[in-house]
Design a protein around this motif. Structure first.
Motif: not given
Length: 123
Positions: A26-30, A73-81
């Motif tokens: 629903g929104f863009t993380l970047k 990874d903004n292309a995947k709209n995902t952040v990792y830990l």
């Protein structure tokens, strides 16, 4: 609907590793700084790590420095830990959150929160 969804939690032995993911819908993380927070039973929520919108700046709580790595990874709209050398005291529910601003001393004033994923470190 704006949502953050954490995944990757579970049971791991001391010294083990886990990688948590924070995915947005629903929104863009970047455009956002992203923080990982955790709350252990009977304790207050604490900041674990924070990453700027570009990924160029990061910070970590002293308790996890050298063991945890935040990335995005903004292309995947995902952040990792990435969590290595886990200890029993890392046991907590881990939350990701998105905010408009990045601060060198840690994420705060977050606008959107996920529901959390449980990490249990035990033998």
């Amino acid at each position: 609907q704006l949502q953050l969804v954490e995944s990757g939690g579970g049971l791991v032995q001391p010294g083990g590793s886990l990688r948590l993911s924070c995915a947005a819908s629903g929104f863009t993380l970047k455009y956002y700084a992203i923080g990982w927070f955790r709350q252990a039973p009977g304790k207050e929520r604490e900041g674990v790590s924070c990453i700027s919108s570009s990924g160029g700046s990061t910070n970590y709580a002293d308790s996890v420095k050298g063991r945890f790595t935040i990335s995005r990874d903004n292309a995947k709209n995902t952040v990792y830990l990435q969590m290595n050398n886990l200890k029993p005291e890392d046991t907590a529910v881990y939350y990701c959150a998105a905010g408009f601003d990045y601060f060198d001393d840690g994420c705060r004033g977050m606008n959107y929160w996920g529901k959390g994923t449980l990490v249990t470190v035990s033998s």
